[in-house]
Design a protein around this motif. Structure first.
Motif, PDB file in Angstrom:
ATOM      1  N   ALA A  27       0.843  -1.183   0.000  1.00  0.00           N
ATOM      2  CA  ALA A  27       0.000   0.000   0.000  1.00  0.00           C
ATOM      3  C   ALA A  27       0.886   1.244   0.000  1.00  0.00           C
ATOM      4  N   ARG A  28       0.354   2.334  -0.514  1.00  0.00           N
ATOM      5  CA  ARG A  28       1.201   3.518  -0.671  1.00  0.00           C
ATOM      6  C   ARG A  28       1.584   4.149   0.662  1.00  0.00           C
ATOM      7  N   GLY A  29       0.813   3.876   1.723  1.00  0.00           N
ATOM      8  CA  GLY A  29       1.123   4.463   3.013  1.00  0.00           C
ATOM      9  C   GLY A  29       0.650   5.907   3.093  1.00  0.00           C
ATOM     10  N   PRO A  30       0.822   6.549   4.231  1.00  0.00           N
ATOM     11  CA  PRO A  30       0.360   7.930   4.409  1.00  0.00           C
ATOM     12  C   PRO A  30       1.052   8.899   3.464  1.00  0.00           C
ATOM     13  N   TYR A  31       0.337   9.954   3.159  1.00  0.00           N
ATOM     14  CA  TYR A  31       0.893  11.053   2.377  1.00  0.00           C
ATOM     15  C   TYR A  31       2.003  11.712   3.177  1.00  0.00           C
ATOM     16  N   LEU A  32       3.062  12.118   2.495  1.00  0.00           N
ATOM     17  CA  LEU A  32       4.219  12.682   3.173  1.00  0.00           C
ATOM     18  C   LEU A  32       4.848  13.759   2.304  1.00  0.00           C
ATOM     19  N   VAL A  33       5.027  14.941   2.861  1.00  0.00           N
ATOM     20  CA  VAL A  33       5.713  16.017   2.156  1.00  0.00           C
ATOM     21  C   VAL A  33       7.165  16.028   2.612  1.00  0.00           C
ATOM     22  N   LEU A  34       8.083  15.862   1.669  1.00  0.00           N
ATOM     23  CA  LEU A  34       9.507  15.810   1.991  1.00  0.00           C
ATOM     24  C   LEU A  34      10.151  17.176   1.778  1.00  0.00           C
ATOM     25  N   PRO A  35      11.064  17.577   2.646  1.00  0.00           N
ATOM     26  CA  PRO A  35      11.751  18.856   2.458  1.00  0.00           C
ATOM     27  C   PRO A  35      12.421  18.930   1.089  1.00  0.00           C
ATOM     28  N   LEU A  36      12.128  19.986   0.362  1.00  0.00           N
ATOM     29  CA  LEU A  36      12.678  20.276  -0.966  1.00  0.00           C
ATOM     30  C   LEU A  36      12.186  19.310  -2.042  1.00  0.00           C
ATOM     31  N   LEU A  37      12.003  18.040  -1.718  1.00  0.00           N
ATOM     32  CA  LEU A  37      11.542  17.065  -2.712  1.00  0.00           C
ATOM     33  C   LEU A  37      10.048  17.172  -2.971  1.00  0.00           C
ATOM     34  N   GLY A  38       9.273  17.603  -1.982  1.00  0.00           N
ATOM     35  CA  GLY A  38       7.858  17.835  -2.191  1.00  0.00           C
ATOM     36  C   GLY A  38       6.958  16.648  -1.903  1.00  0.00           C
TER      37      GLY A  38
END
Length: 253
Positions: free
Chosen positions: A144-155
């Protein structure tokens, strides 16, 4: 690694610990937990926006003003061509052997007759470009894709997509395979600016949204579903037009 640990490795080492928790979980639960880290994600999103507004977007605008469209198109073609080895590897990992052959010949033709990818001569010959990456492969394998996550600089990302950065940066990304040298940073910088320049029109659309964070999250997740299911996600009627040429700079495509 030539004395420097890659930043993406630091991120993905942590994300790898979370990957097992995402394996074979049900779709309903996955949807319910799509953004449990929203407070953290919003802070990282705000940080990324500040960096973009202060540095990346102004440089991208200058890049677009200074360089003619033909040069920018060539630069974009080169970086797309550098992404082909990753696509080919993931074609194979997903069992798409015929597509892997097509993508290999596309890469070969553009790298030779297209002068290291500066000219895309394969597309007019009927060899369309595909997008495959390790995050998609993990999903095809049943994670499963897992929780949404915003990565620093990568987005925007998810746990599964974030873990996919590890094999990508270590094994299939030509820009970083030799470690983070000065040449690597130049390549990453040019690629970032070129990509941002092509998305200036799209970012203006995002800025008009009532909640840009939610808009980007939903757009990213639905786009990933499109890619994972090769444009035909089950029970999904998402309009992919946001990613079509009309939202990119007219002289870029």
């Amino acid at each position: 690694m030539h004395g420097l640990m890659r930043p993406s490795v630091l991120v993905t080492m942590v994300l790898t610990l979370l990957l097992s928790a995402c394996a074979h979980t049900g779709g309903a639960q996955e949807q319910a937990d799509v953004d449990p880290w929203e407070p953290f994600n919003r802070k990282v999103f705000a940080f990324n926006e500040k960096v973009d507004q202060a540095v990346i977007k102004p440089v991208a605008k200058g890049y677009r003003r200074v360089l003619p469209s033909s040069v920018r198109k060539g630069v974009g073609n080169v970086f797309r061509n550098l992404a082909e080895p990753t696509t080919i590897v993931n074609d194979l990992l997903q069992g798409k052997f015929a597509q892997a052959g097509d993508d290999f010949f596309r890469f070969l033709i553009n790298s030779t007759f297209g002068v290291l990818g500066w000219h895309d001569v394969a597309t007019p010959l009927g060899m369309e470009r595909h997008e495959e990456d390790f995050g998609q492969t993990f999903s095809v394998w049943g994670f499963a894709r897992g929780p949404y996550l915003v990565l620093p600089l990568l987005g925007p990302s998810t746990v599964t997509d974030g873990v996919g950065y590890l094999p990508y940066t270590l094994y299939t990304d030509p820009r970083t395979m030799d470690g983070y040298t000065s040449q690597t940073f130049v390549l990453l910088g040019v690629d970032t600016v070129d990509s941002r320049a092509r998305l200036l029109g799209a970012s203006d659309v995002v800025d008009l949204q009532l909640d840009p964070y939610v808009f980007r999250r939903e757009t990213y997740l639905q786009r990933r579903e499109q890619l994972i299911h090769d444009g035909d996600p089950p029970g999904d009627e998402f309009d992919d037009d946001f990613f079509d040429d009309e939202f990119l700079d007219d002289d870029q495509e």
